[in-house]
Design a protein around this motif. Sequence first.
Motif, PDB file in Angstrom:
ATOM      1  N   LEU A  32      75.901  16.004  -5.741  1.00  0.00           N
ATOM      2  CA  LEU A  32      74.625  16.628  -6.074  1.00  0.00           C
ATOM      3  C   LEU A  32      73.570  15.545  -6.267  1.00  0.00           C
ATOM      4  O   LEU A  32      73.728  14.665  -7.116  1.00  0.00           O
ATOM      5  N   ASP A  33      72.522  15.606  -5.467  1.00  0.00           N
ATOM      6  CA  ASP A  33      71.415  14.670  -5.623  1.00  0.00           C
ATOM      7  C   ASP A  33      70.236  15.390  -6.276  1.00  0.00           C
ATOM      8  O   ASP A  33      70.358  16.549  -6.667  1.00  0.00           O
ATOM      9  N   SER A  34      69.126  14.731  -6.384  1.00  0.00           N
ATOM     10  CA  SER A  34      67.956  15.316  -7.063  1.00  0.00           C
ATOM     11  C   SER A  34      67.481  16.593  -6.385  1.00  0.00           C
ATOM     12  O   SER A  34      67.141  17.573  -7.054  1.00  0.00           O
ATOM     13  N   LEU A  35      67.466  16.594  -5.066  1.00  0.00           N
ATOM     14  CA  LEU A  35      67.030  17.774  -4.335  1.00  0.00           C
ATOM     15  C   LEU A  35      68.018  18.924  -4.537  1.00  0.00           C
ATOM     16  O   LEU A  35      67.621  20.068  -4.778  1.00  0.00           O
ATOM     17  N   GLY A  36      69.298  18.617  -4.482  1.00  0.00           N
ATOM     18  CA  GLY A  36      70.320  19.626  -4.714  1.00  0.00           C
ATOM     19  C   GLY A  36      70.258  20.178  -6.123  1.00  0.00           C
ATOM     20  O   GLY A  36      70.463  21.372  -6.351  1.00  0.00           O
ATOM     21  N   PHE A  37      69.962  19.307  -7.067  1.00  0.00           N
ATOM     22  CA  PHE A  37      69.841  19.720  -8.462  1.00  0.00           C
ATOM     23  C   PHE A  37      68.685  20.711  -8.622  1.00  0.00           C
ATOM     24  O   PHE A  37      68.825  21.749  -9.263  1.00  0.00           O
ATOM     25  N   ALA A  38      67.560  20.411  -8.007  1.00  0.00           N
ATOM     26  CA  ALA A  38      66.400  21.313  -8.065  1.00  0.00           C
ATOM     27  C   ALA A  38      66.726  22.643  -7.384  1.00  0.00           C
ATOM     28  O   ALA A  38      66.356  23.711  -7.882  1.00  0.00           O
ATOM     29  N   GLU A  39      67.440  22.574  -6.267  1.00  0.00           N
ATOM     30  CA  GLU A  39      67.847  23.787  -5.560  1.00  0.00           C
ATOM     31  C   GLU A  39      68.773  24.632  -6.432  1.00  0.00           C
ATOM     32  O   GLU A  39      68.639  25.856  -6.498  1.00  0.00           O
ATOM     33  N   LEU A  40      69.684  23.976  -7.128  1.00  0.00           N
ATOM     34  CA  LEU A  40      70.606  24.681  -8.013  1.00  0.00           C
ATOM     35  C   LEU A  40      69.853  25.402  -9.126  1.00  0.00           C
ATOM     36  O   LEU A  40      70.121  26.565  -9.415  1.00  0.00           O
ATOM     37  N   LEU A  41      68.900  24.726  -9.749  1.00  0.00           N
ATOM     38  CA  LEU A  41      68.128  25.351 -10.827  1.00  0.00           C
ATOM     39  C   LEU A  41      67.363  26.570 -10.319  1.00  0.00           C
ATOM     40  O   LEU A  41      67.288  27.586 -11.003  1.00  0.00           O
ATOM     41  N   ALA A  42      66.820  26.478  -9.109  1.00  0.00           N
ATOM     42  CA  ALA A  42      66.093  27.608  -8.527  1.00  0.00           C
ATOM     43  C   ALA A  42      67.044  28.772  -8.236  1.00  0.00           C
ATOM     44  O   ALA A  42      66.715  29.933  -8.503  1.00  0.00           O
ATOM     45  N   LEU A  43      68.223  28.474  -7.724  1.00  0.00           N
ATOM     46  CA  LEU A  43      69.203  29.525  -7.441  1.00  0.00           C
ATOM     47  C   LEU A  43      69.693  30.196  -8.716  1.00  0.00           C
ATOM     48  O   LEU A  43      69.882  31.414  -8.751  1.00  0.00           O
ATOM     49  N   ILE A  44      69.893  29.405  -9.763  1.00  0.00           N
ATOM     50  CA  ILE A  44      70.327  29.965 -11.050  1.00  0.00           C
ATOM     51  C   ILE A  44      69.273  30.936 -11.577  1.00  0.00           C
ATOM     52  O   ILE A  44      69.596  32.020 -12.044  1.00  0.00           O
ATOM     53  N   GLU A  45      68.019  30.538 -11.467  1.00  0.00           N
ATOM     54  CA  GLU A  45      66.942  31.422 -11.931  1.00  0.00           C
ATOM     55  C   GLU A  45      66.902  32.706 -11.104  1.00  0.00           C
ATOM     56  O   GLU A  45      66.795  33.803 -11.653  1.00  0.00           O
ATOM     57  N   ASP A  46      67.018  32.578  -9.789  1.00  0.00           N
ATOM     58  CA  ASP A  46      66.990  33.763  -8.920  1.00  0.00           C
ATOM     59  C   ASP A  46      68.186  34.671  -9.156  1.00  0.00           C
ATOM     60  O   ASP A  46      68.050  35.888  -9.219  1.00  0.00           O
ATOM     61  N   GLU A  47      69.367  34.082  -9.258  1.00  0.00           N
ATOM     62  CA  GLU A  47      70.603  34.859  -9.344  1.00  0.00           C
ATOM     63  C   GLU A  47      70.835  35.461 -10.724  1.00  0.00           C
ATOM     64  O   GLU A  47      71.239  36.608 -10.852  1.00  0.00           O
ATOM     65  N   PHE A  48      70.611  34.654 -11.763  1.00  0.00           N
ATOM     66  CA  PHE A  48      70.958  35.074 -13.120  1.00  0.00           C
ATOM     67  C   PHE A  48      69.755  35.360 -14.011  1.00  0.00           C
ATOM     68  O   PHE A  48      69.909  35.843 -15.130  1.00  0.00           O
ATOM     69  N   GLY A  49      68.549  35.004 -13.555  1.00  0.00           N
ATOM     70  CA  GLY A  49      67.362  35.196 -14.376  1.00  0.00           C
ATOM     71  C   GLY A  49      67.296  34.243 -15.557  1.00  0.00           C
ATOM     72  O   GLY A  49      66.611  34.511 -16.545  1.00  0.00           O
TER      73      GLY A  49
END
Length: 76
Positions: A32-49
Motif C-alpha cells: 500500500l502506497d500513498s495513493l492506495g491509502f487515499a483510495e482505501l479511505l475513499a472506498l471505506i467512506e463509500d462502502e461503510f459511510g
Amino acid sequence: MKERLLDMLAEICEDDIVKENMNIDLLETDLLDSLGFAELLALIEDEFGIVLSPSEFQREDLNTPAKILEILETRG
C-alpha cells in the motif's frame, strides 16, 4: 464488514495475502502506497459511510488489515 474490507484491500494491493495475514504490514511490504491509502479511505467512506481522515491517524495506526478493521468496528 471484515470480508468486504479484505476484498477492498486485496483489490487495492493487488494481492490476496492481505486476506491470509491480517497482521501483514501493508506499508513495509509496499503493498500500500500513498495513493492506495487515499483510495482505501475513499472506498471505506463509500462502502461503510465511515470517514477516516488522514490527519487524525498516523500511518502506523492503519498499517495492517487487523488495525484497519479494529478502527472500523469501533466507528461503525
